[in-house]
Design an enzyme around this catalytic site. Structure first.
Site, mmCIF file in Angstrom:
data_model
loop_
_atom_site.group_PDB
_atom_site.id
_atom_site.type_symbol
_atom_site.label_atom_id
_atom_site.label_comp_id
_atom_site.label_asym_id
_atom_site.label_seq_id
_atom_site.Cartn_x
_atom_site.Cartn_y
_atom_site.Cartn_z
ATOM 1 N N CYS A 1 0.819 -1.210 0.000
ATOM 2 C CA CYS A 1 0.000 0.000 0.000
ATOM 3 C C CYS A 1 0.849 1.252 0.000
ATOM 4 C CB CYS A 1 -0.884 0.053 1.236
ATOM 5 S SG CYS A 1 -1.898 -1.382 1.454
ATOM 6 N N GLU B 1 4.624 1.426 1.555
ATOM 7 C CA GLU B 1 5.930 1.489 2.187
ATOM 8 C C GLU B 1 7.104 1.606 1.225
ATOM 9 O OE1 GLU B 1 3.942 -1.301 2.399
ATOM 10 O OE2 GLU B 1 2.790 -0.839 4.170
#
Lengths: 332, 856
Positions: B480, B482
């Site tokens: 998502c 990082e």
């Protein structure tokens, strides 16, 4: 002009939008000046018409007298209060015309904004603080500030002070006005205006008066003068089916723009009518002038406007577009 | 490092060959605004449209038992071996014996050892929940499970049931529970849910990308040679080397499995080719067989071979371990030499490579993962989840790396409009205008891709974690949110989720929950005995200054971070003991070099990244307390506590006031609230950052919720910011919107300024801001250019990461009412896009409720 208790000039503003992209180039902050000499039947900002502060009433938001009642407790008129609630204790109206002292305390005290204040007074430094917050966005996008309304020219002295300050800060200035105003006021405002946006709602003055409450002579005169002064100018027509979308009218506007203005406009925008602001009419206890009117189905309507744009482009050689999201030629 | 320099120089020189990007679509091609997936036949390639026509637009699937059986069989056959060798035999057995599939029209092969949309079972993490859910009717479609459901046959159920005894007591879940006490569990998923730390108890940690340079350079054969050489060179009189030898044995077994897996595909494709009458398709199948045969042991030579290898290698990682967010690295960079070579030597055309990329995207979408009925509440509609693919950004040498593939990847998304892969575009101050236009047009399409990452804050943030400059510049986005150095990081990203708003609740209520009472499942062991969940930090009713509130929040936060860290480290240790990953270790950098498994710290960078949730909720909560209780003394602390304990019932005027613009709120460019929000976030970061973790690195805080804000909200009573009980917390870095209304009222410029007052670089595990625009706000030429200007300013202000939704409220509401008409409506959730009609109602409502930035 309005003045604060310490003698500073003030403007009466009913809305500040800290991000608009349809009234002038780039990302802009738009200030809506309260008060307007026109009464356009499709007006979507009825709260901007009256030139004084007003209260709007949202019964849906009222928490009821039983649970709240702050408005009545704060009203200096107490027993004779103009704030009326229905049999369920839900706010029904604030009758500002009768009895009210216009203290606006009830709007201040209402926790749920069931009483909303339309129109707040600002000084130039107060507005500049808001405007300057977003300077980087204007620079990156070629945007700036747009003064709109209501009718900004009604507050021409204050507007010109504000525009001057914007230009001093290298902020692009745009004025969106109906131009139904004394030419000298307009010219003072123009001293610090980079771009003008105005409307031609109908070429037939009689019909113009039916639709807006005023004839179009003064407006057309001011438009001619604007072009004489070499002000970058955008013309708009809010197109309302069955009211002003006939080819005859559009051709007449086209002829005016081509023949009388020599086509010296940046863009001519045909804006489709949208039924907006009806909720706000209710809060002001004013009937929506167009009643139950509905524009034709979207595809029909869009095709109609595209046809009108075609006429203007091909027959009149005008820079006509549908809508307000087409790039303007660079004005700087 | 020297290798990196070489690579980047080659790319920089190459990018000068074509100064203007060339793709099959012009850079300013428009696909419409807010249309999302609602366009028939979106691809210019008939083949892709044909595949799309049989592609299921759903994350629902079926359970496949073969993997679980093959792994169990391997464990049973090698009872005496060390755990890592058992694991290696397990993956080898699956790669060599699971069923393989080849589908019509497709040019790339690879799957998870089962048919499309099938999900293999990973008993190593726990098998009980799988068979229990089957038994209790919680896995297939039912009223209790209306999305992300999985069908299964009686046969599958029986076969898995038969394995249950073997795994009982031998799973990561079992070991974790032994390693922790009630003290760590009471606030966790197993207790009151102050924090969630269970994500990696029931599946792999994932959240990584393999070392693509290593794979492309060595191939599986080169990797085998390297392992053999390292093993041969061991001095076995050193006891440490005995352990390394075990690792190398495991690595060789896994490597052999990977080679044989490719060869099995080659053989199957040959077979299919021979049985295919159509000479064109037979030729394709033969070519695909050749690709698989070659890449089984050799480094790829062409774009087609390379993309085949990328897909197969990632499938193998997923087969080994069902970790979320196995990511595809900087695709436009590692594929570029093949692209250039193919063009230069006439091996393939740009159109052929575009078609391969689109086929590759659809292959990723066909993969699936089984989640429990509990997990799908926090993570809806994910499929395998997190297959991020990164393009754009600067090169290790500091120059911009945009190339033709950057554009082709974005075109591919517009052509297939499925939610996978999760596209990330890296932007920075010198990103070419053409790329920004391409990105803007993709985003305006409204299917939710791509997300935008900002090099100018991400790279410094990574440097602060001790990452080398050149490697930081070469980061990919994982899952998502990082930032990560592909192939060199085992980051345990997204492993935990702290409910910061719950921490504030306990901080101002003397460690007690607002709804403490006999309805709480912990009442008997907690409240009834006069105990409290948290630390006694005093009550707002007694506090005499706002400083005391901040102090209480700080102490309470440390208390809960301590417990979350302990629990996460226990899970980490259980992974090392029971679930080493020998195949993954062969394709990461450093593990073979060191002779150490990736789970134990074999690769270069080792982090643990849990997130703070409810940043806006905490900010507005603190602001409400400061303004109303202390600065203005409009109400007392006692009154505010009473109102919240009553869930605002009987306190309607206060509820309205707290939700009105009378109170300073985050998201309006108002320093009063923004500074308190920053304090709320910094306090979380302070108590997480740089704590040692169990695999040789340290903790990194992240500041985003993805969808956990909904789950945490469902767990929590009302809060002082004007939230009622069980309502979602604020989303990611965004402002608060409660059922009463949005707390941000000034539009996107104010949001942009408020959000960038927070310290994004400090959240080294990443941040996220979800933007939602109505189509009219970004329509037309001016809409596009103003959107780009807004993003430019967000980037200049050091906002790290943005994702966009461009769908009208009306469309979403209509889709809720008539889901069948809107099957293709793809929307941005957070961190990823999903089919709107497949999301659960709570999440749909959360998305509809996000402030819509419309200025018509």
């Amino acid at each position: 002009m309005l003045y604060s208790s310490s003698g500073e000039p003030q403007g009466l503003i009913f809305n500040i939008q800290e991000y608009t992209i349809h009234d002038g180039p780039g990302i802009r902050t738009e200030l809506f000046f309260k008060g307007c000499p026109l009464r356009c039947i499709w007006c979507s900002n009825p709260e901007g018409i009256v030139a004084t502060a007003q209260l709007g009433v949202y019964p849906d938001k009222c928490l009821s007298l039983e649970k709240c009642g702050f408005c009545l407790k704060g009203c200096p008129l107490q027993g004779a209060s103009p704030i009326k609630h229905d049999q369920n204790g839900v706010l029904a109206a604030v009758n500002m015309v009768q009895a009210c002292k216009d203290c606006l305390k009830c709007a201040d005290l209402c926790p749920s904004k069931a009483i909303n204040l339309w129109g707040k007074r600002y000084t130039v430094p107060e507005l500049m603080k808001i405007i300057l917050n977003y300077r980087n966005f204007y620079l990156k996008s070629g945007g700036g500030v747009t003064l709109s309304g209501g009718e900004v020219m009604l507050q021409w002295e204050f507007a010109s002070l504000l525009l001057k300050e914007c230009q001093k800060n290298s902020i692009h200035t745009c004025v969106e006005s109906a131009l139904h105003c004394p030419t000298e006021h307009m010219e003072v405002v123009y001293e610090n205006t980079d771009l003008v946006i105005t409307d031609i709602k109908h070429m037939d003055s009689v019909k113009h008066k039916q639709l807006t409450g005023v004839g179009n002579e003064l407006i057309l005169k001011n438009i001619r003068r604007t072009v004489e002064l070499n002000k970058p100018l955008v013309i708009r027509t809010p197109v309302v089916a069955d009211y002003n979308n006939d080819e005859e009218n559009i051709r007449a506007i086209g002829a005016f723009l081509r023949d009388e203005l020599g086509g010296r406009i940046l863009q001519y925008q045909l804006l489709p009518y949208r039924k907006l602001g009806t909720e706000k009419y209710k809060t002001l206890a004013v009937p929506y002038p167009m009643g139950d009117y509905l524009p034709p189905e979207r595809p029909v309507w869009e095709a109609n406007i595209r046809d009108l744009v075609d006429i203007l482009r091909t027959e009149f050689g005008l820079p006509a577009v549908a809508g307000a999201n087409h790039k303007l030629p660079n004005t700087k | 490092m020297s290798e990196n320099v070489l690579r980047s120089d080659a790319y920089a020189a190459a990018s000068q060959v074509d100064t203007k990007p060339q793709a099959i679509e012009p850079f300013d091609k428009e696909w419409g605004v807010g249309l999302s997936g609602n366009t028939p036949e979106p691809s210019p390639f008939p083949r892709i449209n044909r595949i799309l026509s049989v592609t299921q637009k759903t994350t629902n699937g079926f359970v496949s038992p073969e993997r679980a059986e093959l792994v169990t069989q391997a464990y049973l056959e090698h009872p005496e071996e060390p755990q890592i060798i058992k694991c290696a035999f397990g993956i080898k057995n699956v790669l060599e014996n699971s069923p393989l599939y080849v589908y019509d029209d497709e040019l790339i092969v690879g799957g998870l050892g089962c048919d499309k949309k099938g999900a293999p079972v990973h008993p190593e993490f726990g098998l009980n929940w799988v068979v229990d859910e089957m038994r209790d009717g919680l896995m297939d479609y039912s009223e209790k499970r209306t999305h992300d459901y999985f069908s299964y046959t009686k046969d599958t159920q029986d076969r898995l049931e038969a394995l249950r005894d073997f795994w009982n007591g031998n799973t990561v879940e079992d070991l974790t529970n032994v390693l922790v006490t009630e003290e760590e569990l009471k606030g966790s998923h197993a207790g009151k849910g102050v924090f969630f730390a269970d994500a990696y108890i029931f599946c792999g940690a994932g959240h990584l990308g393999l070392d693509y340079d290593r794979l492309m350079k060595l191939g599986f054969g080169g990797i085998r040679k390297e392992i053999e050489e390292k093993m041969a060179a061991l001095d076995l009189t050193d006891p440490k080397n005995l352990e390394k030898r075990t690792f190398y044995r495991a690595a060789l077994l896994a490597n052999e499995g990977s080679i044989n897996h490719c060869k099995r595909y080659a053989a199957l494709l040959e077979e299919k080719a021979a049985a295919t009458a159509d000479p064109v398709r037979a030729g394709e199948l033969k070519k695909m067989a050749g690709n698989c045969a070659w890449i089984a042991e050799n480094p790829p030579r062409t774009f087609w071979e390379a993309i085949q290898l990328v897909h197969l290698a990632n499938c193998m990682i997923l087969i080994e371990c069902n970790g979320h967010s196995i990511s595809y690295g900087r695709f436009d960079q590692y594929m570029y030499p093949f692209y250039q070579n193919d063009i230069k030597n006439g091996i393939s055309t740009r159109e052929q490579m575009q078609e391969l990329i689109e086929n590759f995207f659809l292959k990723i979408w066909d993969l699936n993962k089984l989640r429990s009925h509990i997990l799908i509440k926090t993570f809806g509609n994910g499929g395998i989840g997190g297959p991020a693919l990164t393009v754009g950004g600067i090169l290790p040498n500091g120059q911009d790396g945009t190339n033709d593939l950057t554009f082709m990847v974005l075109d591919a998304h517009a052509h297939v409009r499925v939610p996978n892969p999760w596209l990330a575009v890296r932007l920075h101050a010198s990103t070419p205008w053409e790329l920004k236009v391409k990105v803007a047009n993709c985003i305006r399409l409204g299917a939710g891709e791509p997300k935008i990452f900002n090099d100018d804050v991400t790279i410094p943030s990574m440097l602060s974690s001790g990452i080398d400059l050149m490697e930081a510049r070469d980061y990919q986005v994982v899952g998502c949110v990082e930032p990560d150095v592909s192939g060199k990081t085992y980051g345990w990203h997204d492993c935990g989720h702290m409910n910061m708003a719950k921490v504030l609740e306990l901080a101002i209520n003397d460690g007690r929950c607002f709804n403490c009472g006999d309805s709480c499942p912990r009442w008997e062991v907690c409240g009834k005995q006069g105990k409290r969940l948290g630390l006694q930090t005093g009550s707002l009713a007694d506090m005499t200054s706002f400083e005391q509130v901040k102090e209480a929040y700080d102490k309470q936060m440390k208390y809960w971070c301590d417990r979350m860290v302990t629990l996460l480290n226990a899970v980490d240790m259980a992974h090392q003991a029971l679930r080493p990953l020998p195949f993954l270790s062969t394709v990461m950098d450093g593990c073979v070099e060191k002779g150490l498994d990736v789970t134990m710290g074999g690769t270069k960078y080792n982090f643990t990244g849990p997130q703070g949730i409810g940043i806006g909720t905490v900010g507005d909560g603190l602001s409400t307390i400061k303004q109303l209780v202390f600065d203005e003394k409009k109400i007392t602390g006692r009154e505010l506590l009473d109102a919240v304990e009553a869930n605002w019932v009987g306190y309607e005027p206060l509820y309205a006031l707290v939700n009105s613009d009378y109170v300073h709120h985050y998201g309006n460019d108002d320093d009063y609230a923004d500074e308190l929000t920053k304090f709320g976030m910094d306090t979380y970061c302070k108590h997480i950052e740089h704590r040692p973790n169990a695999h040789g690195g340290f903790f990194q805080p992240g500041c985003y919720s993805v969808t956990v804000n909904v789950a945490h909200g469902l767990n929590q009573w009302a809060s002082v910011d004007g939230r009622v009980a069980f309502e979602p917390l604020s989303d990611c870095m965004g402002p608060v919107h409660t059922y009463y209304g949005s707390h941000d009222i000034k539009g996107p410029l104010a949001i942009c300024k408020s959000v960038t007052k927070l310290d994004h670089a400090r959240a080294t595990n990443g941040t996220l801001l979800n933007w939602k625009f109505t189509p009219s706000a970004v329509a037309g030429e001016t809409g596009r250019d103003n959107f780009i200007a807004l993003m430019d300013e967000y980037i200049q202000r050091k906002g790290m990461h943005s994702q966009f939704s461009v769908v009208s409220q009306e469309t979403l509401i209509a889709a809720q009412k008539e889901p069948d008409k809107y099957r293709d409506l793809l929307v941005r959730v957070a961190g990823y896009s999903a089919y709107f009609v497949e999301l659960n109602k709570a999440l749909q409502d959360d998305i509809i409720g996000r402030t819509s930035l419309s200025f018509d």
